[in-house]
Write a protein that holds these residues in place. Structure first.
Motif, PDB file in Angstrom:
ATOM      1  N   ALA A   1       0.838  -1.203   0.000  1.00 55.22           N
ATOM      2  CA  ALA A   1       0.000   0.000   0.000  1.00 55.22           C
ATOM      3  C   ALA A   1       0.876   1.257   0.000  1.00 55.22           C
ATOM      4  O   ALA A   1       0.583   2.228  -0.714  1.00 55.22           O
ATOM      5  N   ARG A   2       1.968   1.238   0.789  1.00 52.54           N
ATOM      6  CA  ARG A   2       2.879   2.393   0.820  1.00 52.54           C
ATOM      7  C   ARG A   2       3.571   2.571  -0.529  1.00 52.54           C
ATOM      8  O   ARG A   2       3.743   3.699  -1.019  1.00 52.54           O
ATOM      9  N   PHE A   3       3.952   1.452  -1.135  1.00 53.19           N
ATOM     10  CA  PHE A   3       4.621   1.502  -2.443  1.00 53.19           C
ATOM     11  C   PHE A   3       3.699   2.155  -3.482  1.00 53.19           C
ATOM     12  O   PHE A   3       4.110   3.054  -4.220  1.00 53.19           O
ATOM     13  N   TYR A   4       2.431   1.718  -3.530  1.00 51.64           N
ATOM     14  CA  TYR A   4       1.480   2.301  -4.475  1.00 51.64           C
ATOM     15  C   TYR A   4       1.273   3.802  -4.201  1.00 51.64           C
ATOM     16  O   TYR A   4       1.210   4.608  -5.124  1.00 51.64           O
ATOM     17  N   ARG A   5       1.154   4.158  -2.900  1.00 52.34           N
ATOM     18  CA  ARG A   5       0.939   5.567  -2.557  1.00 52.34           C
ATOM     19  C   ARG A   5       2.104   6.423  -3.020  1.00 52.34           C
ATOM     20  O   ARG A   5       1.919   7.577  -3.410  1.00 52.34           O
ATOM     21  N   SER A   6       3.320   5.859  -2.999  1.00 47.75           N
ATOM     22  CA  SER A   6       4.488   6.635  -3.414  1.00 47.75           C
ATOM     23  C   SER A   6       4.423   6.996  -4.901  1.00 47.75           C
ATOM     24  O   SER A   6       5.102   7.921  -5.352  1.00 47.75           O
ATOM     25  N   PHE A   7       3.577   6.255  -5.654  1.00 48.97           N
ATOM     26  CA  PHE A   7       3.386   6.548  -7.081  1.00 48.97           C
ATOM     27  C   PHE A   7       2.084   7.317  -7.333  1.00 48.97           C
ATOM     28  O   PHE A   7       1.744   7.607  -8.474  1.00 48.97           O
ATOM     29  N   GLY A   8       1.336   7.590  -6.243  1.00 46.96           N
ATOM     30  CA  GLY A   8       0.103   8.364  -6.395  1.00 46.96           C
ATOM     31  C   GLY A   8      -1.165   7.530  -6.423  1.00 46.96           C
ATOM     32  O   GLY A   8      -2.235   8.030  -6.800  1.00 46.96           O
ATOM     33  N   TYR A   9      -1.067   6.276  -6.030  1.00 46.12           N
ATOM     34  CA  TYR A   9      -2.245   5.399  -6.037  1.00 46.12           C
ATOM     35  C   TYR A   9      -2.556   4.952  -4.608  1.00 46.12           C
ATOM     36  O   TYR A   9      -1.807   4.175  -4.021  1.00 46.12           O
ATOM     37  N   ASP A  10      -3.649   5.470  -4.053  1.00 46.65           N
ATOM     38  CA  ASP A  10      -4.061   5.131  -2.696  1.00 46.65           C
ATOM     39  C   ASP A  10      -5.053   3.979  -2.778  1.00 46.65           C
ATOM     40  O   ASP A  10      -6.228   4.170  -3.076  1.00 46.65           O
ATOM     41  N   LEU A  11      -4.566   2.795  -2.490  1.00 50.03           N
ATOM     42  CA  LEU A  11      -5.334   1.556  -2.637  1.00 50.03           C
ATOM     43  C   LEU A  11      -6.662   1.597  -1.881  1.00 50.03           C
ATOM     44  O   LEU A  11      -7.743   1.338  -2.453  1.00 50.03           O
ATOM     45  N   GLU A  12      -6.631   1.909  -0.613  1.00 49.06           N
ATOM     46  CA  GLU A  12      -7.850   1.860   0.211  1.00 49.06           C
ATOM     47  C   GLU A  12      -8.810   2.996  -0.139  1.00 49.06           C
ATOM     48  O   GLU A  12     -10.026   2.805  -0.146  1.00 49.06           O
ATOM     49  N   LYS A  13      -8.286   4.159  -0.435  1.00 49.25           N
ATOM     50  CA  LYS A  13      -9.138   5.279  -0.834  1.00 49.25           C
ATOM     51  C   LYS A  13      -9.906   4.946  -2.114  1.00 49.25           C
ATOM     52  O   LYS A  13     -11.104   5.240  -2.240  1.00 49.25           O
ATOM     53  N   GLU A  14      -9.235   4.308  -3.074  1.00 46.82           N
ATOM     54  CA  GLU A  14      -9.889   3.962  -4.339  1.00 46.82           C
ATOM     55  C   GLU A  14     -10.950   2.886  -4.141  1.00 46.82           C
ATOM     56  O   GLU A  14     -12.008   2.908  -4.772  1.00 46.82           O
ATOM     57  N   ARG A  15     -10.680   1.900  -3.256  1.00 44.06           N
ATOM     58  CA  ARG A  15     -11.691   0.869  -2.975  1.00 44.06           C
ATOM     59  C   ARG A  15     -12.922   1.507  -2.332  1.00 44.06           C
ATOM     60  O   ARG A  15     -14.058   1.132  -2.639  1.00 44.06           O
ATOM     61  N   ASP A  16     -12.705   2.460  -1.431  1.00 44.03           N
ATOM     62  CA  ASP A  16     -13.841   3.143  -0.793  1.00 44.03           C
ATOM     63  C   ASP A  16     -14.633   3.945  -1.817  1.00 44.03           C
ATOM     64  O   ASP A  16     -15.868   4.001  -1.751  1.00 44.03           O
ATOM     65  N   PHE A  17     -13.945   4.561  -2.770  1.00 46.38           N
ATOM     66  CA  PHE A  17     -14.634   5.317  -3.823  1.00 46.38           C
ATOM     67  C   PHE A  17     -15.577   4.393  -4.595  1.00 46.38           C
ATOM     68  O   PHE A  17     -16.734   4.735  -4.863  1.00 46.38           O
ATOM     69  N   ILE A  18     -15.094   3.210  -4.957  1.00 47.55           N
ATOM     70  CA  ILE A  18     -15.908   2.253  -5.714  1.00 47.55           C
ATOM     71  C   ILE A  18     -17.121   1.816  -4.890  1.00 47.55           C
ATOM     72  O   ILE A  18     -18.257   1.796  -5.386  1.00 47.55           O
ATOM     73  N   LEU A  19     -16.889   1.476  -3.635  1.00 49.71           N
ATOM     74  CA  LEU A  19     -17.996   1.011  -2.788  1.00 49.71           C
ATOM     75  C   LEU A  19     -19.028   2.105  -2.570  1.00 49.71           C
ATOM     76  O   LEU A  19     -20.237   1.849  -2.625  1.00 49.71           O
ATOM     77  N   ASP A  20     -18.584   3.319  -2.349  1.00 47.30           N
ATOM     78  CA  ASP A  20     -19.529   4.421  -2.116  1.00 47.30           C
ATOM     79  C   ASP A  20     -20.413   4.649  -3.339  1.00 47.30           C
ATOM     80  O   ASP A  20     -21.606   4.964  -3.201  1.00 47.30           O
ATOM     81  N   ARG A  21     -19.846   4.503  -4.535  1.00 48.24           N
ATOM     82  CA  ARG A  21     -20.649   4.710  -5.758  1.00 48.24           C
ATOM     83  C   ARG A  21     -21.569   3.525  -6.029  1.00 48.24           C
ATOM     84  O   ARG A  21     -22.503   3.636  -6.824  1.00 48.24           O
ATOM     85  N   SER A  22     -21.337   2.395  -5.381  1.00 49.21           N
ATOM     86  CA  SER A  22     -22.114   1.179  -5.618  1.00 49.21           C
ATOM     87  C   SER A  22     -23.347   1.072  -4.722  1.00 49.21           C
ATOM     88  O   SER A  22     -24.178   0.189  -4.932  1.00 49.21           O
ATOM     89  N   LEU A  23     -23.456   1.923  -3.732  1.00 45.45           N
ATOM     90  CA  LEU A  23     -24.561   1.837  -2.779  1.00 45.45           C
ATOM     91  C   LEU A  23     -25.914   2.093  -3.440  1.00 45.45           C
ATOM     92  O   LEU A  23     -25.977   2.885  -4.380  1.00 45.45           O
ATOM     93  N   PRO A  24     -27.016   1.480  -3.000  1.00 44.43           N
ATOM     94  CA  PRO A  24     -27.045   0.484  -1.931  1.00 44.43           C
ATOM     95  C   PRO A  24     -26.594  -0.887  -2.437  1.00 44.43           C
ATOM     96  O   PRO A  24     -26.786  -1.212  -3.608  1.00 44.43           O
ATOM     97  N   ILE A  25     -26.017  -1.661  -1.543  1.00 39.89           N
ATOM     98  CA  ILE A  25     -25.574  -3.019  -1.865  1.00 39.89           C
ATOM     99  C   ILE A  25     -26.376  -3.986  -0.996  1.00 39.89           C
ATOM    100  O   ILE A  25     -26.408  -3.833   0.229  1.00 39.89           O
ATOM    101  N   SER A  26     -27.038  -4.941  -1.635  1.00 40.85           N
ATOM    102  CA  SER A  26     -27.852  -5.868  -0.847  1.00 40.85           C
ATOM    103  C   SER A  26     -27.926  -7.216  -1.555  1.00 40.85           C
ATOM    104  O   SER A  26     -27.508  -7.351  -2.703  1.00 40.85           O
ATOM    105  N   GLY A  27     -28.489  -8.214  -0.851  1.00 42.86           N
ATOM    106  CA  GLY A  27     -28.690  -9.531  -1.437  1.00 42.86           C
ATOM    107  C   GLY A  27     -27.408 -10.333  -1.558  1.00 42.86           C
ATOM    108  O   GLY A  27     -26.424 -10.094  -0.855  1.00 42.86           O
ATOM    109  N   GLU A  28     -27.434 -11.275  -2.491  1.00 45.91           N
ATOM    110  CA  GLU A  28     -26.280 -12.154  -2.707  1.00 45.91           C
ATOM    111  C   GLU A  28     -25.219 -11.422  -3.522  1.00 45.91           C
ATOM    112  O   GLU A  28     -25.525 -10.822  -4.565  1.00 45.91           O
ATOM    113  N   ILE A  29     -23.971 -11.505  -3.064  1.00 43.74           N
ATOM    114  CA  ILE A  29     -22.874 -10.749  -3.677  1.00 43.74           C
ATOM    115  C   ILE A  29     -21.801 -11.704  -4.201  1.00 43.74           C
ATOM    116  O   ILE A  29     -21.387 -12.627  -3.503  1.00 43.74           O
ATOM    117  N   LEU A  30     -21.373 -11.440  -5.430  1.00 42.90           N
ATOM    118  CA  LEU A  30     -20.279 -12.202  -6.040  1.00 42.90           C
ATOM    119  C   LEU A  30     -19.170 -11.237  -6.446  1.00 42.90           C
ATOM    120  O   LEU A  30     -19.445 -10.181  -7.018  1.00 42.90           O
TER     121      LEU A  30
END
Length: 203
Positions: free
Chosen positions: A16-45
Motif C-alpha cells: 500500500a505504501r509503495f502504491y501511494r508513493s506513485f500516487g495510487y491510494d489503494l484503500e481510498k480507491e476501494r472506498d470510492f468504488i464502494l460508495d458509488r455502488s450503494l445500496p448493496i444488498s442480497g447475494e454478492i459475487l
C-alpha cells in the motif's frame, strides 16, 4: 495471531505504501468504488479475487460474499488479508474460470469485478456470465484503471523490473455491451479509476 498472517499483513502495508508513493491510494480507491455502488444488498459475487484488496474492503463494511479467481495462490493471500482483521468468515473463496462459472442462473444481486477487465483475454465470455447470473434489479459493478491509473501501475511494475501484462480492453467496451443487453449504465471517475455500474431493470 500466527506468523504467516502477520508477515502477510506486513507485506500488505508495504504494498500500500509503495502504491501511494506513485500516487495510487489503494484503500481510498476501494472506498470510492464502494460508495458509488450503494445500496448493496442480497447475494454478492466478486469476480477476480486477486490478493483480496477489494474483498477486504467489502468485508470491512460488513458484507458477506463469494469471491472467485483462477489463482489458488492469490486467494490464499486474500484469505490471510481477511484473517488479519478477523473477517475470514464473511468470504467464501472458490477457484473458478470467470468465463464458465458454476452458479445457477439469476443467483446474485450484485456482482463486482475490480481491476480485472484489462486482464481478460475474452471479456465477452465474462460479461455473458454476469448477465446470466444477475437477478432482476441486480447490478454489475466493474471498475478499472483510467489512463492515469494504468500509467501508475505500469510504472510500479517497471520499478520492480516487471512488465504489466494486459490485453488493453477498455471499460467502455463493457458499457457498450450492457447497453445492448438493455441494462441501465452509469459511470463515475476518480483520479485513477473508472467505475461502471450496469443495472438490470428489465428481462
Amino acid at each position: 495471531m500466527d506468523k504467516e498472517v502477520l508477515e502477510n499483513h506486513k507485506k500488505y502495508l508495504e504494498r500500500a505504501r509503495f502504491y501511494r508513493s506513485f500516487g495510487y491510494d489503494l484503500e481510498k480507491e476501494r472506498d470510492f468504488i464502494l460508495d458509488r455502488s450503494l445500496p448493496i444488498s442480497g447475494e454478492i459475487l466478486e469476480i477476480g479475487t486477486g490478493k483480496g484488496h477489494f474483498a477486504l474492503a467489502l468485508a470491512r463494511r460488513g458484507y458477506s460474499f463469494i469471491s472467485v479467481d483462477i489463482s489458488r495462490q492469490e486467494q490464499e493471500i486474500a484469505m490471510l488479508n481477511l484473517r488479519y482483521s478477523g473477517l475470514e468468515r464473511q468470504a467464501i473463496f472458490k477457484i473458478e474460470d470467470a468465463g464458465h462459472l458454476s452458479f445457477s442462473d439469476r443467483s446474485f444481486d450484485t456482482i463486482f469485478s475490480i481491476n480485472v477487465f484489462h486482464h481478460l483475454e475474452k471479456p465477452v465470455a465474462v460479461l455473458n456470465e454476469m448477465v446470466r447470473l444477475l437477478r432482476q434489479g441486480g447490478k454489475a459493478v466493474l471498475s478499472d484503471f483510467n489512463d492515469k491509473g494504468l500509467e501508475i501501475i505500469n510504472a510500479c511494475h517497471s520499478a520492480e523490473g516487471r512488465t504489466h501484462d494486459y490485453f488493453k480492453h477498455r471499460l467502455s467496451e463493457a458499457g457498450e455491451y450492457f447497453i445492448v443487453k438493455g441494462f441501465a449504465v452509469r459511470e463515475y471517475r476518480s483520479e485513477v479509476q473508472k467505475v461502471l455500474i450496469a443495472e438490470r431493470t428489465q428481462g
